[in-house]
Design an enzyme around this catalytic site. Structure first.
Site, short mmCIF file in Angstrom:
data_model
loop_
_atom_site.label_atom_id
_atom_site.label_comp_id
_atom_site.label_asym_id
_atom_site.label_seq_id
_atom_site.Cartn_x
_atom_site.Cartn_y
_atom_site.Cartn_z
CB ILE A 135 21.31 -10.68 -38.29
CG1 ILE A 135 22.28 -11.62 -39.60
CG2 ILE A 135 20.62 -11.68 -37.64
CD1 ILE A 135 22.70 -12.60 -39.21
CG ASP A 136 22.58 -4.95 -36.70
OD1 ASP A 136 21.74 -4.77 -37.23
OD2 ASP A 136 22.63 -4.85 -35.65
CE LYS A 137 28.30 -3.14 -42.67
NZ LYS A 137 30.16 -3.54 -42.86
CB THR A 139 24.83 -9.46 -36.33
OG1 THR A 139 25.37 -8.48 -35.78
CG2 THR A 139 25.47 -10.55 -35.89
NE ARG A 235 24.90 -2.77 -32.52
CZ ARG A 235 25.64 -2.98 -34.06
NH1 ARG A 235 24.61 -2.32 -34.70
NH2 ARG A 235 26.24 -1.53 -34.15
#
Length: 299
Positions: A135-137, A139, A235
């Site tokens: 998962i993104d930084k 998130t 997103r």
């Protein structure tokens, strides 16, 4: 693997991914397919699909540089571990924490912290040990990490076969009128901006289901369930339907709420244990940063 050109000389048509698997013996077919989808591999200067059949005289261009190998150090960094056994760890990742080291983030990542805590699977090499999905930084929320190779392989297969249910909470711009919805739009690397993803006809199939949890005057809290797991999927999909995530610095509007990154939280994960078969379900509360943001919104 740096930039190189290969001329296809056989009169017999052959799938490009199969052909390159023989030419690039140190690269897996899956990675070759990913490189094709992301536009790093072209035929006669054009983007192609992974099932493209080569013809005699085609020029295959590979424009890709292997990422720099990094020494990953063990660091005593606090991590919220929701569950752990001999095969896997379920982490509730904090917003702002990078999942694994990269050139721009050589330490302070989730991997650095978990290596201090436990042994991790070796399948993804030294940079991404144990990382089955990311998962993104910015998130927050639940993430599965494999502690051994057997669990890692099985978990990867389960995710590919859609046997892992993942639900996210997202705060988005605008009031969504429908209570439920499905976004079915293919995603690929943006050819104009390599760091971004976009809706592209030749992209990989991407499906997001959503339902409305709460409505505000100018915003909506939704639950998203991933049927596929593409990079930046939620997103990109929410931008596609004109309801971008609040705080999203890449896909959102310039005028947005200050939440230090997109308002996206991996709220629940459900799957059968890769080794024992036991049914597992984990859920976390909405993080404080999202609660605080919503408390200031008008209904």
């Amino acid at each position: 693997m740096d930039t190189q050109k290969i001329i296809y000389t056989s009169p017999k048509s052959e799938r490009i991914d199969k052909f390159l698997q023989q030419e690039l013996t140190d690269v897996s077919r899956t990675n070759i397919q990913n490189l094709i989808s992301e536009g790093y591999i072209k035929v006669d200067g054009n983007n192609i699909k992974t099932n493209y059949k080569l013809k005699e005289g085609n020029v295959v261009t590979i424009d890709y540089k292997e990422p720099e190998e990094l020494d990953v150090v063990k660091q005593d960094i606090p991590v919220d571990i929701v569950y752990e056994d001999n095969d896997l760890i379920i982490v509730n990742k904090a917003k702002g924490m990078v999942v694994h080291p990269s050139v721009g983030h050589k330490d302070g990542t989730l991997v650095n912290a978990l290596l201090f805590h436990s042994e991790l699977s070796s399948i993804n090499g030294t940079i991404r040990p144990g990382i089955v999905h990311r998962i993104d930084k910015d998130t927050s929320g639940l993430l599965i990490v494999a502690k051994n190779d057997k669990a890692h392989v099985k978990l990867s297969e389960m995710i590919a076969n859609k046997d892992v249910k993942r639900k996210y909470y997202a705060l988005v711009h605008g009031s969504i009128k429908h209570d439920y919805g499905t976004i079915d739009a293919p995603i690929a690397r943006n050819p104009k901006e390599r760091k971004e993803m976009a809706i592209i006809d030749e992209g990989k199939p991407s499906i997001t289901h959503f339902k409305v949890i709460d409505r505000f005057e100018k915003y909506t809290l939704i639950e998203c369930e991933l049927e596929t797991g593409r990079t930046h999927q939620i997103r990109v999909h929410m931008k596609y339907i004109n309801h971008p995530l609040v705080g999203d610095p890449v896909y959102g509007p310039r005028k947005t709420l200050n939440t230090n990154g997109q308002s996206l939280h991996s709220k629940s994960i459900e799957f059968n244990h890769p080794i024992t078969g036991e049914h597992l379900y984990f859920e976390t509360e909405i993080p404080e940063y999202m609660v605080e943001t919503m408390s200031k919104l008008d209904k």
